[in-house]
Scaffold this active site. Sequence first.
Site, PDB file in Angstrom:
ATOM      1  N   CYS A   1      -3.285   0.419   8.655  1.00  0.00           N
ATOM      2  CA  CYS A   1      -3.106   0.308   7.257  1.00  0.00           C
ATOM      3  C   CYS A   1      -3.765  -1.178   6.835  1.00  0.00           C
ATOM      4  CB  CYS A   1      -1.854   0.672   6.698  1.00  0.00           C
ATOM      5  SG  CYS A   1      -1.655   0.509   4.954  1.00  0.00           S
TER       6      CYS A   1
ATOM      7  N   ASP B   1      -4.196  11.764   4.943  1.00  0.00           N
ATOM      8  CA  ASP B   1      -3.852  10.437   4.401  1.00  0.00           C
ATOM      9  C   ASP B   1      -3.757  10.475   3.193  1.00  0.00           C
ATOM     10  OD1 ASP B   1      -3.248   7.877   4.076  1.00  0.00           O
ATOM     11  OD2 ASP B   1      -4.747   6.955   5.668  1.00  0.00           O
TER      12      ASP B   1
ATOM     13  N   HIS C   1      -0.714   9.399   7.099  1.00  0.00           N
ATOM     14  CA  HIS C   1      -1.153   7.873   7.074  1.00  0.00           C
ATOM     15  C   HIS C   1      -0.563   7.273   8.465  1.00  0.00           C
ATOM     16  CE1 HIS C   1      -2.377   4.072   5.761  1.00  0.00           C
ATOM     17  NE2 HIS C   1      -1.199   3.694   5.931  1.00  0.00           N
TER      18      HIS C   1
END
Length: 419
Positions: A234, A327, A361
């Site tokens: 991320c 995601d 994610h």
Amino acid sequence: MIQLTATPISALVDEPVHIQVTGLTPLQMVTLQASLEDEIGRLYYSRAYYRANEAGEVDLEHAASLGGDYTGVHPMGLFWSLKPEKLLSRLMKRDVTRPFQVQLKVYDLDSLLNNKAASAPKASLTLERWYVAPDVTRIQVREGRLRGALFLPPGEGRFPGVIDLFGGTGGLLEFRASLLASRGFISLALAYFHYDDLPSKLEETDLEYFEEAADFLLRHPKVLGPGVGVVSVCKGAEIGLSMAIHLKQVTATVLINGPNFILGVPHVYRGQIYQPMPHSIQLLSFTRLGLVEFGGIYEETRIVNNQYISPIEKAQGHFLFIVGEEDKNINSKVYAKEATEQLKRNGKNNWTVLSYPGAGHLIEPPYSPLCCASGTPGVCSAVHWGGEVIPHAAAQEHAWNEIQKFLRKHLIQDVTSQL
């Protein structure tokens, strides 16, 4: 007599467990239940229904769950299907020096479904799931500006060095670094905001801080060198990409669901300022349950502002892109495709992409439960991370092995082949 066994009873979280129930009557229906309480008292639980074979046994390596939180043959399904009792909770190990205690119980299915008072478990046991091997050394890091935790594998040999970066929650998360050290890497879990005396929020990303971290690792007498790896997710993957571009010390970079541009605040390195991609907050989307999806807020501006795309072709090291195709937070499939096309146009062949349909994610170590949505302190109270339970679990198991193979190849084999 009904017996429940699990082998091994105490193990690292990335190790599978062989679960069996014996002593049942032939074809008896039972419920297997797993539960754990995290360090802040939140409960997670899972259950699955099984039918004993003619010998009165249920072996999760061969038996199919007929219902509950998953169906089919999934030996570790009770672990990766754990779900929070309190919605929007994310299971995260905060103190890696202590294991999670997982309670396994066997119930007679009929009495459980009928809520009978006598529905006590027919058998039970407690497993220990560790994030750090017993012979790994943990050292708190407070050197210059650096804040984090260093994990050293046992033995005198030199080991590949890895910097471990998480995303927008800040703080210090150690569970992936401690597990990497348990698999033979010297790992630095690096905090970069919202921890100790570091800034409570990022106003800019100072790449020289991360360069200090790379140099700190390379100075350690047990680190192999001449380069280090980065494992990042991320916001951390956004920084990992910049590190690979600007820092010659970084020779192998794992980017888990990251962008190919700068998010939010500028990056600064040796007097140069690198601006973030503009975004349209109007493109924020919400699910029917009110969960926030950030995946679209860069789509309009990214198409017309390609000068903000990070110059990945300047990186000298190798990349492993890990993509969860479901995601909902970052459009990582598109960004990885753009990044690799950019490398290809510049005559590079220094990447691998692992793209997982159904994965969300938060791709974590194997057998971790899917966190589909949770609050992110300082960002949003309900972020939709995405993912489907079974394919996400498969992605985590496969990706973890591939991450280790990638790091060994480019931090050990590439080095020894040049000697």
